[in-house]
Design a protein around this motif. Structure first.
Motif, PDB file in Angstrom:
ATOM      1  N   UNK A  48       0.850  -1.192   0.000  1.00 37.32           N
ATOM      2  CA  UNK A  48       0.000   0.000   0.000  1.00 37.32           C
ATOM      3  C   UNK A  48       0.882   1.237   0.000  1.00 37.32           C
ATOM      4  N   UNK A  49       0.291   2.388  -0.338  1.00 37.31           N
ATOM      5  CA  UNK A  49       1.082   3.610  -0.346  1.00 37.31           C
ATOM      6  C   UNK A  49       0.202   4.821  -0.128  1.00 37.31           C
ATOM      7  N   UNK A  50       0.840   5.946   0.130  1.00 38.80           N
ATOM      8  CA  UNK A  50       0.197   7.252   0.218  1.00 38.80           C
ATOM      9  C   UNK A  50       1.109   8.277  -0.444  1.00 38.80           C
ATOM     10  N   UNK A  51       0.519   9.291  -1.064  1.00 34.60           N
ATOM     11  CA  UNK A  51       1.273  10.421  -1.616  1.00 34.60           C
ATOM     12  C   UNK A  51       0.831  11.686  -0.885  1.00 34.60           C
ATOM     13  N   UNK A  52       1.770  12.332  -0.233  1.00 31.58           N
ATOM     14  CA  UNK A  52       1.474  13.529   0.565  1.00 31.58           C
ATOM     15  C   UNK A  52       2.040  14.748  -0.149  1.00 31.58           C
ATOM     16  N   UNK A  53       1.202  15.732  -0.401  1.00 33.25           N
ATOM     17  CA  UNK A  53       1.678  16.976  -0.988  1.00 33.25           C
ATOM     18  C   UNK A  53       2.471  17.785   0.022  1.00 33.25           C
ATOM     19  N   UNK A  54       3.483  18.477  -0.464  1.00 31.94           N
ATOM     20  CA  UNK A  54       4.318  19.340   0.385  1.00 31.94           C
ATOM     21  C   UNK A  54       4.313  20.734  -0.224  1.00 31.94           C
ATOM     22  N   UNK A  55       4.012  21.735   0.578  1.00 35.03           N
ATOM     23  CA  UNK A  55       3.977  23.126   0.112  1.00 35.03           C
ATOM     24  C   UNK A  55       4.921  23.951   0.981  1.00 35.03           C
ATOM     25  N   UNK A  56       5.947  24.524   0.346  1.00 29.78           N
ATOM     26  CA  UNK A  56       6.933  25.349   1.065  1.00 29.78           C
ATOM     27  C   UNK A  56       7.499  24.611   2.279  1.00 29.78           C
ATOM     28  N   UNK A  57       7.800  23.333   2.082  1.00 27.94           N
ATOM     29  CA  UNK A  57       8.401  22.524   3.142  1.00 27.94           C
ATOM     30  C   UNK A  57       7.427  21.961   4.152  1.00 27.94           C
ATOM     31  N   UNK A  58       6.127  22.237   3.992  1.00 31.02           N
ATOM     32  CA  UNK A  58       5.116  21.762   4.943  1.00 31.02           C
ATOM     33  C   UNK A  58       4.341  20.594   4.348  1.00 31.02           C
ATOM     34  N   UNK A  60       1.298  18.315   3.886  1.00 30.43           N
ATOM     35  CA  UNK A  60      -0.125  18.612   4.016  1.00 30.43           C
ATOM     36  C   UNK A  60      -0.935  17.391   4.465  1.00 30.43           C
ATOM     37  N   UNK A  61      -1.895  17.640   5.368  1.00 29.91           N
ATOM     38  CA  UNK A  61      -2.881  16.623   5.757  1.00 29.91           C
ATOM     39  C   UNK A  61      -2.231  15.310   6.202  1.00 29.91           C
ATOM     40  N   UNK A  62      -1.170  15.413   7.009  1.00 29.81           N
ATOM     41  CA  UNK A  62      -0.439  14.201   7.405  1.00 29.81           C
ATOM     42  C   UNK A  62      -1.337  13.243   8.190  1.00 29.81           C
ATOM     43  N   UNK A  63      -2.133  13.760   9.112  1.00 34.61           N
ATOM     44  CA  UNK A  63      -2.982  12.894   9.936  1.00 34.61           C
ATOM     45  C   UNK A  63      -3.955  12.101   9.070  1.00 34.61           C
ATOM     46  N   UNK A  64      -4.570  12.762   8.093  1.00 35.60           N
ATOM     47  CA  UNK A  64      -5.531  12.077   7.229  1.00 35.60           C
ATOM     48  C   UNK A  64      -4.843  11.005   6.391  1.00 35.60           C
ATOM     49  N   UNK A  65      -3.629  11.281   5.917  1.00 34.41           N
ATOM     50  CA  UNK A  65      -2.909  10.292   5.131  1.00 34.41           C
ATOM     51  C   UNK A  65      -2.509   9.090   5.990  1.00 34.41           C
ATOM     52  N   UNK A  66      -2.102   9.326   7.227  1.00 37.94           N
ATOM     53  CA  UNK A  66      -1.745   8.205   8.095  1.00 37.94           C
ATOM     54  C   UNK A  66      -2.977   7.390   8.468  1.00 37.94           C
ATOM     55  N   UNK A  88       7.096  10.834  12.279  1.00 35.38           N
ATOM     56  CA  UNK A  88       8.452  11.374  12.381  1.00 35.38           C
ATOM     57  C   UNK A  88       9.211  11.210  11.066  1.00 35.38           C
ATOM     58  N   UNK A  89       8.971  10.117  10.361  1.00 36.07           N
ATOM     59  CA  UNK A  89       9.623   9.914   9.063  1.00 36.07           C
ATOM     60  C   UNK A  89       9.157  10.965   8.051  1.00 36.07           C
ATOM     61  N   UNK A  90       7.872  11.328   8.104  1.00 37.13           N
ATOM     62  CA  UNK A  90       7.351  12.367   7.213  1.00 37.13           C
ATOM     63  C   UNK A  90       8.020  13.705   7.499  1.00 37.13           C
ATOM     64  N   UNK A  91       8.227  14.004   8.771  1.00 35.33           N
ATOM     65  CA  UNK A  91       8.908  15.253   9.143  1.00 35.33           C
ATOM     66  C   UNK A  91      10.314  15.296   8.549  1.00 35.33           C
ATOM     67  N   UNK A  92      11.038  14.177   8.648  1.00 36.69           N
ATOM     68  CA  UNK A  92      12.386  14.113   8.077  1.00 36.69           C
ATOM     69  C   UNK A  92      12.358  14.289   6.561  1.00 36.69           C
ATOM     70  N   UNK A  93      11.398  13.638   5.905  1.00 32.59           N
ATOM     71  CA  UNK A  93      11.317  13.733   4.449  1.00 32.59           C
ATOM     72  C   UNK A  93      10.942  15.142   4.006  1.00 32.59           C
ATOM     73  N   UNK A 292      -2.538  26.378   1.066  1.00 32.70           N
ATOM     74  CA  UNK A 292      -2.260  26.926   2.397  1.00 32.70           C
ATOM     75  C   UNK A 292      -1.864  25.810   3.341  1.00 32.70           C
ATOM     76  N   UNK A 293      -1.097  26.094   4.404  1.00 31.48           N
ATOM     77  CA  UNK A 293      -0.676  25.021   5.323  1.00 31.48           C
ATOM     78  C   UNK A 293      -1.879  24.335   5.986  1.00 31.48           C
ATOM     79  N   UNK A 294      -1.928  23.022   5.881  1.00 31.64           N
ATOM     80  CA  UNK A 294      -3.033  22.256   6.462  1.00 31.64           C
ATOM     81  C   UNK A 294      -2.459  21.046   7.184  1.00 31.64           C
ATOM     82  N   UNK A 295      -2.958  20.765   8.358  1.00 30.13           N
ATOM     83  CA  UNK A 295      -2.489  19.636   9.158  1.00 30.13           C
ATOM     84  C   UNK A 295      -3.501  18.496   9.158  1.00 30.13           C
TER      85      UNK A 295
END
Length: 295
Positions: A48-58, A60-66, A88-93, A292-295
């Motif tokens: 399985x996989x997920x693709x998370x968008x990143x905007x200006x180093x942020x 997006x929607x990490x909780x929903x993707x996890x 934590x791995x997402x933060x590093x990436x 815009x930044x979204x969590x």
């Protein structure tokens, strides 16, 4: 797409937010060989996989993707991902993505090496493709039969409908078929005439001040971008709904969009050759929100 960063995740036992999981990650060269020839993700698409968008180093929607990664794992009988370790791995990436502009982080969880002791997990980061034109110009789509009826997800859970699996050959074939027909993308239909989703995006239809998307009980992947955009629309006073949508509703919609984590909101300009109104102002407001930044 140029990969900037790759990280192998060693399975961890605890999901305690106080734990630093740094010693369970191993950074690797994204251009170097990394997977075993016995890896089931490449042999069978078993993962399985997920693709998370990143905007200006942020990211997006990490909780929903996890949440969705865990949902897919449950459907596929894979071990539940350690949520805090993956966060934590997402933060590093994300730190490896461009400080300005857009990027994409991919989370991959495979069943592992055949007859191996544990799953294989890794995270990658890359610059995102430039989607400016498609967000402004829109996409022409064709409808394609997905090959099953609306009752199949309930009758055949082993088809893994509703999970975001690595088995994307059918999705890619659908996009190629759409291009052979002179379109950019496709919308899947059930054999009994109901609307599903696009191969790599969710569908949203506008009906006046009401926005609808196909109900996820039809084996549809619940879109994280669609969920966020619906919340934004409700805050703006619009009505949102999940419905079983007959194919005829595609021809009566005021406007339509394909939405996803990296492409964001792309207006649909035509369906099966029938021109559809593109609301450029509303589309621009959607993408301003999604950028815009979204969590």
């Amino acid at each position: 797409m140029t990969w900037r960063f790759a990280l192998v995740i060693v399975p961890a036992a605890s999901d305690d937010r106080r734990i630093d999981f740094a010693d369970t990650f191993r950074e690797i060269d994204p251009s170097a060989p990394a997977l075993s020839v016995g890896e089931l993700s490449t042999q069978r698409g078993d993962g399985i996989f997920e693709s998370i968008g990143v905007v200006d180093g942020h990211a997006q929607e990490v909780a929903a993707h996890l949440d969705r990664l865990a949902h897919s794992a449950d459907i596929c009988d894979l071990p539940r991902p350690n949520r805090e370790q993956w966060r934590q791995a997402v933060v590093l990436a994300a730190a490896q993505c461009p400080p300005r502009g857009e990027g994409v982080i991919k989370l991959i969880l495979s069943r592992g090496v055949e007859h191996g002791p544990a799953p294989t997990s890794w995270v990658t980061a890359a610059e995102a493709p430039d989607n400016t034109a498609v967000r402004e110009r829109g996409v022409r789509v064709v409808t394609l039969d997905r090959g099953y009826g609306s009752d199949v997800p309930g009758r055949a859970p082993w088809l893994l409908l509703g999970a975001k699996t690595l088995s994307y050959a059918v999705n890619m074939a659908a996009i190629r078929e759409a291009k052979r027909r002179g379109a950019d993308d496709a919308i899947f239909l059930t054999t009994d005439g109901f609307v599903l989703e696009a191969p790599t995006a969710s569908l949203i239809l506008q009906q006046g001040r009401r926005f609808v998307t196909p109900a996820p009980n039809g084996g549809i992947l619940h879109g994280t971008t669609q969920l966020s955009l619906f919340e934004h629309l409700r805050e703006g006073g619009y009505e949102t709904a999940y419905e079983t949508i007959p194919v005829a509703d595609l021809t009566t919609a005021d406007a339509a969009w394909l939405v996803s984590s990296v492409r964001l909101a792309a207006p649909v300009s035509a369906i099966d050759g029938r021109e559809l109104r593109v609301d450029r102002g509303l589309t621009a407001s959607f993408n301003r929100y999604l950028l815009s930044p979204r969590t």
